[in-house]
Design a protein around this motif. Structure first.
Motif, PDB file in Angstrom:
ATOM      1  N   ARG A  88      29.479  35.811  49.962  1.00 20.13           N
ATOM      2  CA  ARG A  88      30.043  36.000  48.628  1.00 20.13           C
ATOM      3  C   ARG A  88      28.980  36.411  47.627  1.00 20.13           C
ATOM      4  N   ILE A  89      27.755  35.963  47.805  1.00 20.20           N
ATOM      5  CA  ILE A  89      26.674  36.344  46.898  1.00 20.20           C
ATOM      6  C   ILE A  89      26.447  37.858  46.974  1.00 20.20           C
ATOM      7  N   VAL A  90      26.423  38.393  48.189  1.00 17.96           N
ATOM      8  CA  VAL A  90      26.266  39.842  48.362  1.00 17.96           C
ATOM      9  C   VAL A  90      27.499  40.575  47.838  1.00 17.96           C
ATOM     10  N   ALA A  91      28.676  40.015  48.104  1.00  8.94           N
ATOM     11  CA  ALA A  91      29.911  40.670  47.676  1.00  8.94           C
ATOM     12  C   ALA A  91      30.008  40.752  46.155  1.00  8.94           C
ATOM     13  N   GLN A  92      29.495  39.734  45.452  1.00  4.39           N
ATOM     14  CA  GLN A  92      29.539  39.771  43.997  1.00  4.39           C
ATOM     15  C   GLN A  92      28.678  40.910  43.451  1.00  4.39           C
ATOM     16  N   GLU A  93      27.603  41.241  44.135  1.00 10.20           N
ATOM     17  CA  GLU A  93      26.823  42.405  43.724  1.00 10.20           C
ATOM     18  C   GLU A  93      27.656  43.680  43.852  1.00 10.20           C
ATOM     19  N   GLN A  94      28.469  43.737  44.893  1.00 12.61           N
ATOM     20  CA  GLN A  94      29.327  44.908  45.070  1.00 12.61           C
ATOM     21  C   GLN A  94      30.419  44.981  44.004  1.00 12.61           C
ATOM     22  N   VAL A  95      30.843  43.831  43.481  1.00 10.94           N
ATOM     23  CA  VAL A  95      31.832  43.825  42.403  1.00 10.94           C
ATOM     24  C   VAL A  95      31.265  44.520  41.169  1.00 10.94           C
ATOM     25  N   GLY A  96      30.027  44.153  40.801  1.00 16.14           N
ATOM     26  CA  GLY A  96      29.406  44.796  39.646  1.00 16.14           C
ATOM     27  C   GLY A  96      29.169  46.277  39.857  1.00 16.14           C
ATOM     28  N   LEU A  97      28.758  46.644  41.062  1.00 19.67           N
ATOM     29  CA  LEU A  97      28.530  48.054  41.366  1.00 19.67           C
ATOM     30  C   LEU A  97      29.844  48.829  41.341  1.00 19.67           C
ATOM     31  N   ALA A  98      30.907  48.236  41.900  1.00 15.49           N
ATOM     32  CA  ALA A  98      32.207  48.903  41.900  1.00 15.49           C
ATOM     33  C   ALA A  98      32.720  49.114  40.483  1.00 15.49           C
ATOM     34  N   TYR A  99      32.505  48.120  39.625  1.00 16.84           N
ATOM     35  CA  TYR A  99      32.962  48.256  38.250  1.00 16.84           C
ATOM     36  C   TYR A  99      32.240  49.397  37.541  1.00 16.84           C
ATOM     37  N   ALA A 100      30.923  49.497  37.740  1.00 19.39           N
ATOM     38  CA  ALA A 100      30.154  50.563  37.100  1.00 19.39           C
ATOM     39  C   ALA A 100      30.605  51.932  37.594  1.00 19.39           C
ATOM     40  N   LEU A 120      39.231  47.647  47.725  1.00 14.68           N
ATOM     41  CA  LEU A 120      39.673  47.931  49.094  1.00 14.68           C
ATOM     42  C   LEU A 120      38.913  49.108  49.687  1.00 14.68           C
ATOM     43  N   TRP A 121      38.562  50.087  48.857  1.00 16.25           N
ATOM     44  CA  TRP A 121      37.896  51.270  49.399  1.00 16.25           C
ATOM     45  C   TRP A 121      36.386  51.122  49.455  1.00 16.25           C
ATOM     46  N   TRP A 122      35.783  50.403  48.530  1.00 18.71           N
ATOM     47  CA  TRP A 122      34.333  50.291  48.518  1.00 18.71           C
ATOM     48  C   TRP A 122      33.836  49.116  49.347  1.00 18.71           C
ATOM     49  N   MET A 123      34.551  47.999  49.325  1.00 19.39           N
ATOM     50  CA  MET A 123      34.082  46.806  50.013  1.00 19.39           C
ATOM     51  C   MET A 123      34.423  46.851  51.496  1.00 19.39           C
ATOM     52  N   ARG A 124      33.613  46.152  52.255  1.00 21.18           N
ATOM     53  CA  ARG A 124      33.892  45.967  53.670  1.00 21.18           C
ATOM     54  C   ARG A 124      34.874  44.800  53.806  1.00 21.18           C
ATOM     55  N   ALA A 134      35.409  37.465  51.155  1.00 21.82           N
ATOM     56  CA  ALA A 134      34.583  36.539  50.376  1.00 21.82           C
ATOM     57  C   ALA A 134      34.938  36.587  48.900  1.00 21.82           C
ATOM     58  N   VAL A 135      35.241  37.770  48.370  1.00 18.59           N
ATOM     59  CA  VAL A 135      35.597  37.896  46.958  1.00 18.59           C
ATOM     60  C   VAL A 135      36.953  37.270  46.671  1.00 18.59           C
ATOM     61  N   LEU A 136      37.880  37.370  47.624  1.00 19.31           N
ATOM     62  CA  LEU A 136      39.232  36.844  47.399  1.00 19.31           C
ATOM     63  C   LEU A 136      39.323  35.340  47.613  1.00 19.31           C
ATOM     64  N   ALA A 137      38.320  34.733  48.244  1.00 18.34           N
ATOM     65  CA  ALA A 137      38.414  33.299  48.559  1.00 18.34           C
ATOM     66  C   ALA A 137      38.658  32.442  47.319  1.00 18.34           C
ATOM     67  N   PRO A 138      37.876  32.548  46.238  1.00 12.81           N
ATOM     68  CA  PRO A 138      38.171  31.695  45.071  1.00 12.81           C
ATOM     69  C   PRO A 138      39.477  32.059  44.382  1.00 12.81           C
ATOM     70  N   VAL A 139      39.926  33.305  44.531  1.00 14.00           N
ATOM     71  CA  VAL A 139      41.208  33.697  43.924  1.00 14.00           C
ATOM     72  C   VAL A 139      42.357  33.045  44.685  1.00 14.00           C
ATOM     73  N   VAL A 140      42.326  33.167  46.005  1.00 16.11           N
ATOM     74  CA  VAL A 140      43.399  32.575  46.818  1.00 16.11           C
ATOM     75  C   VAL A 140      43.387  31.059  46.677  1.00 16.11           C
ATOM     76  N   ALA A 141      42.220  30.471  46.515  1.00 14.21           N
ATOM     77  CA  ALA A 141      42.141  29.009  46.355  1.00 14.21           C
ATOM     78  C   ALA A 141      42.890  28.530  45.127  1.00 14.21           C
ATOM     79  N   GLY A 142      43.139  29.422  44.170  1.00 16.79           N
ATOM     80  CA  GLY A 142      43.877  29.039  42.976  1.00 16.79           C
ATOM     81  C   GLY A 142      45.341  28.749  43.200  1.00 16.79           C
ATOM     82  N   THR A 143      45.879  29.098  44.376  1.00 19.10           N
ATOM     83  CA  THR A 143      47.282  28.764  44.639  1.00 19.10           C
ATOM     84  C   THR A 143      47.490  27.271  44.796  1.00 19.10           C
ATOM     85  N   GLY A 144      46.421  26.525  45.137  1.00 16.20           N
ATOM     86  CA  GLY A 144      46.550  25.074  45.273  1.00 16.20           C
ATOM     87  C   GLY A 144      46.917  24.405  43.967  1.00 16.20           C
ATOM     88  N   PRO A 145      46.074  24.541  42.913  1.00 16.11           N
ATOM     89  CA  PRO A 145      46.468  23.956  41.631  1.00 16.11           C
ATOM     90  C   PRO A 145      47.753  24.551  41.070  1.00 16.11           C
TER      91      PRO A 145
END
Length: 611
Positions: free
Chosen positions: A281-293, A183-187, A193-204
Motif C-alpha cells: 500500500r505504501i508503494v501504491a499510494q505513490e502511484q495514486v499521487g502520480l496518477a492524479y498528476a 484501473l489502467w495505471w495501477m497493477r 492495496a488501495v481499495l483495502a481501506p475503502v472496502v473496510a468502510g463497509t463494516g462501520p
C-alpha cells in the motif's frame, strides 16, 4: 484496539446526530402533548372555568398547525433524493474478476462486501450509499431489456455484456466507486492495496446507528437542495422557505457530529486495513499521487482542446497511461515506475476494458466540460492516432481564421507591399507587422470603421470588469485592442453555440447512472477559468505561426502527452516557440520570432490555409 476505538467514536457521534433528530421530533410533538393535557383536563373537569376554554382551543389549533408543518417537513426530507455521484455502473457479468477480488478483500477484512461497483472519471475511490428508494431507476415502458451502454452505441461501438441498464432495486450495502484511471495505471496488486481501506468502510457502514444517522443527514442535505430550486411560485417559495430554514437549522446542528462520525469511520477502516497488503500500500499510494498528476494534466492539456473543438477523446484512460509513462521518463522522481508496466494491469479485471474506457471518457467530457450526453455530428469521438489531424490541425486553423476576422474588423491592412503575391491573403506577416508596429503608426481605416467602434467598446467593457486583465502586459494600445477583439469574438461564438441537450428522462438508455444525478448544472467540475485577453492573443498568434510552419516549412501537428497540441519539425517538438510569441505579444519585439522562423525556413509572407 484501534478499530474498536474508531468505531466507538463513530457510533457515539451517530447517536448524537440521532439525538438531534429526536429533539426535533419532541419539539414538534410538544404543542400536541400540551393540547392533549388540556383536552383531557377539560373533559374530566379538572381544568375548567376562566380562560381555560379559550386557551384550550388556541393550543389545539397551534398543535395542529405544528403537526401539519412537521409532517410536511418530514415528507420533504423523506422524498428528497440525495445527491449521487455520476458514475459508470459495472455489473458482475462485465467484470467477474474485479468483483471476485473485492469480495475476497472483504472476506479478509471480515466486513460486508459492497453491493455493486461503479467507475468515476477521477482519481479517487469511495463508498456511496444508494439505499434511498429514489435511487432505483424506473422500469422502462417497453418490455425489452437491452444490455450494453446504449449511450455509447451511437458512437459505433457494441454493447458491453453485463453493463446492463435494466431496472434494479436500491442496494442494501454501499456501492464501491473506483477511479477509472486507477484501473489502467495501477497493477492488480496495487489496486487491491488501495481499495483495502475503502472496502473496510463497509463494516462501520453496516452499523444501524451509523446508517440511520447518515440517512438523516443525507435527507436534510437533499431537502435543502429541494428548497433552493429557483423558478417557483410565490406560495411555493414561502412554504419551501420555511422548510428550508428548519432543515438548514437541523443540518447546522448535525454538521459537527456528522464530520466526527465520518472521521471515526475512516479511522476504523484504515486501522482494519492495516493487516492487508500493508507494504504494497505504501508503494501504491505513490502511484495514486502520480496518477492524479498525470490525469489532471491529460484533462487540461489534451482533452480540453478537443472538447472545445466538439470532439471527445474516446480513450482517456489509455491516454493517462501514456502521459504517466512520459512523465516517468522526464521526471527523475518518477524513475522506475515504468518497470511496473510488465505486471498485469488492473483493467484486465474487466471483460471489455475498451468500451468501459469509452463510457468513462464520455462521462468525463460531460462532467468537466458540459458536453452532450450522447455522441452526435457536433460531438464525435476521436481516437488518439487521429488526434493531431482532427483536433490539433483544426484547432490551429480555426484560431488563425478568428485572428484574421478580428484584424479585418479592426481595419488592419493585409500587406505593406502591394506587389507581394496574394497581398490580401491571410499571412503571418500581417499579424507580426500589426503587433510590432510603433504606436504612432495607426492602421488604415477599413470599411467597417463604424462597427469597429462598437466592437472595441463591447470588448473593453468586458475586459474592464475583470481585475486580472487590468495589467495584461501587452505591447501597445493596438495589441490590447486585438486581444479585446478576440475576447469579444470568442464570447459571441460561445453565446451562439447550440445549448447542450439534456440527458434522456429516466436514464435507462444511458451508460452512466444518469437516473441518479441532476445534470442541469453542467459542467459540474469546470477545469479552467476563462482565459485572459493576453492568453487568448498568445494562443491565436501561436496558432498562426504553426499554420505558417505547416504550410511552408513541412512541419506537422502532433500530440505531446504532457503539453497537449504541439508542433513537430523533423520529428522533434518545437518547445521554444512559446517564449518568442510572448515576447512579440508583450513587448512588440518580433526579432526572436523572426529568427526562429528564418532558422526553420518558414515563409511568413505566404498565405496559409484556414478553416
Amino acid at each position: 484496539m484501534g478499530v474498536e476505538v474508531g468505531a466507538q467514536a463513530a457510533r457515539s457521534r451517530a447517536l448524537a446526530v440521532l439525538r438531534i433528530r429526536s429533539r426535533a421530533l419532541a419539539v414538534a410533538l410538544l404543542p400536541a402533548a400540551v393540547a392533549v393535557v388540556l383536552l383531557v383536563g377539560g373533559s374530566t373537569g379538572h381544568i375548567t372555568g376562566g380562560s381555560w376554554g379559550t386557551t384550550r382551543w388556541i393550543v389545539t389549533i397551534l398543535a395542529a398547525l405544528v403537526l401539519l408543518a412537521a409532517a410536511g417537513i418530514a415528507l420533504v426530507v423523506a422524498r428528497a433524493r440525495p445527491a449521487v455521484s455520476p458514475t459508470v455502473p459495472i455489473t458482475e457479468a462485465s467484470a467477474p474478476d474485479l468483483y471476485r477480488m473485492v469480495r475476497d478483500l472483504a472476506d479478509r477484512l471480515d466486513v460486508p462486501a459492497p453491493s455493486a461497483i461503479a467507475l468515476t472519471p477521477d482519481c479517487d475511490s469511495w463508498l456511496e450509499d444508494r439505499t434511498h428508494p429514489a435511487h432505483g431507476p424506473p422500469r422502462p415502458e417497453g418490455g425489452d431489456e437491452l444490455d450494453g451502454l446504449r449511450g455509447i452505441r451511437g458512437a459505433g461501438t457494441r454493447g458491453v455484456r453485463g453493463l446492463s441498464t435494466r431496472p434494479r432495486r436500491a442496494p442494501s450495502a454501499p456501492v464501491l466507486v473506483i477511479g477509472s484511471p486507477f484501473l489502467w495505471w495501477m497493477r492488480v496488486g496495487e489496486l487491491r492495496a488501495v481499495l483495502a481501506p475503502v472496502v473496510a468502510g463497509t463494516g462501520p457502514s453496516a452499523h444501524p446507528d451509523i446508517a440511520a444517522a447518515r440517512r438523516f443527514v443525507r435527507g436534510l442535505d437533499a431537502a435543502v437542495a429541494v428548497t433552493s430550486v429557483p423558478k417557483r411560485g410565490p406560495l411555493s417559495r414561502a412554504v419551501l422557505g420555511g422548510v428550508g430554514w428548519v432543515t438548514r437549522l437541523l443540518l447546522r446542528s448535525c454538521r459537527g457530529h456528522a464530520a466526527e462520525m465520518e472521521r471515526g469511520v475512516a479511522a476504523a477502516a484504515a486501522e482494519r486495513a492495516q493487516a492487508v497488503d500493508y507494504g504494497l500500500r505504501i508503494v501504491a499510494q505513490e502511484q495514486v499521487g502520480l496518477a492524479y498528476a498525470g490525469w489532471d494534466r491529460l484533462l487540461t492539456r489534451v482533452a480540453l482542446p478537443a472538447w472545445r473543438m466538439g470532439r471527445w477523446p474516446s480513450r482517456l484512460d489509455v491516454g493517462v497511461v501514456a502521459a504517466l509513462t512520459e512523465l516517468s521518463r522526464r521526471d527523475r522522481l518518477a524513475e522506475g515506475f515504468t518497470s511496473r508496466l510488465g505486471e498485469r494491469p488492473a483493467c484486465d479485471l474487466l471483460e471489455e476494458p475498451g468500451t468501459v474506457d469509452e463510457a468513462a471518457s464520455l462521462l468525463a467530457a460531460r462532467l468537466f466540460h458540459g458536453g452532450p450526453a450522447e455522441p452526435g455530428p457536433d460531438w464525435a469521438p476521436v481516437d488518439w492516432q487521429d488526434y493531431p489531424d482532427e483536433v490539433v490541425d483544426r484547432k490551429w486553423r480555426t484560431d488563425a481564421a478568428r485572428l484574421h476576422r478580428v484584424l479585418d474588423a479592426l481595419g488592419v491592412r493585409h500587406s505593406t507591399d502591394p506587389a507581394a503575391p496574394d497581398a490580401n491573403g491571410p499571412t503571418l506577416t500581417r499579424v507580426m507587422d500589426h503587433l510590432s508596429a510603433p504606436p504612432e503608426d495607426r492602421a488604415a481605416p477599413g470599411p467597417d470603421s463604424d462597427a469597429l467602434a462598437t466592437h472595441r467598446a463591447d470588448a473593453y467593457e468586458g475586459m474592464a470588469e475583470d481585475e486580472d486583465d487590468a495589467d495584461l502586459g501587452l505591447g501597445n494600445e493596438r495589441t490590447a485592442a486585438l486581444a479585446a477583439g478576440l475576447t469579444a469574438e470568442l464570447a459571441r461564438e460561445e453565446a451562439s453555440a447550440p445549448a447542450v441537450a439534456p440527458a434522456s428522462a429516466g436514464g435507462t438508455e444511458q451508460g452512466p447512472d444518469r437516473a441518479l444525478w441532476d445534470d442541469g448544472m453542467l459542467p459540474l467540475f469546470p477545469l479552467q477559468p476563462p482565459r485572459t485577453g493576453r492568453e487568448l492573443l498568445a494562443d491565436h498568434v501561436t496558432a498562426m505561426v504553426c499554420c505558417a510552419a505547416m504550410d511552408t516549412a513541412g512541419a506537422v501537428p502532433g500530440l505531446d502527452w504532457l503539453d497537449g497540441p504541439s508542433l513537430f519539425v523533423e520529428g522533434e517538438r518545437a518547445a521554444d516557440l512559446g517564449p518568442r510569441v510572448l515576447t512579440l505579444v508583450e513587448t512588440g519585439d518580433p526579432t526572436p520570432l523572426r529568427d526562429w522562423l528564418r532558422h526553420l525556413g518558414v515563409r511568413p509572407e505566404k498565405p496559409v490555409r484556414l478553416v
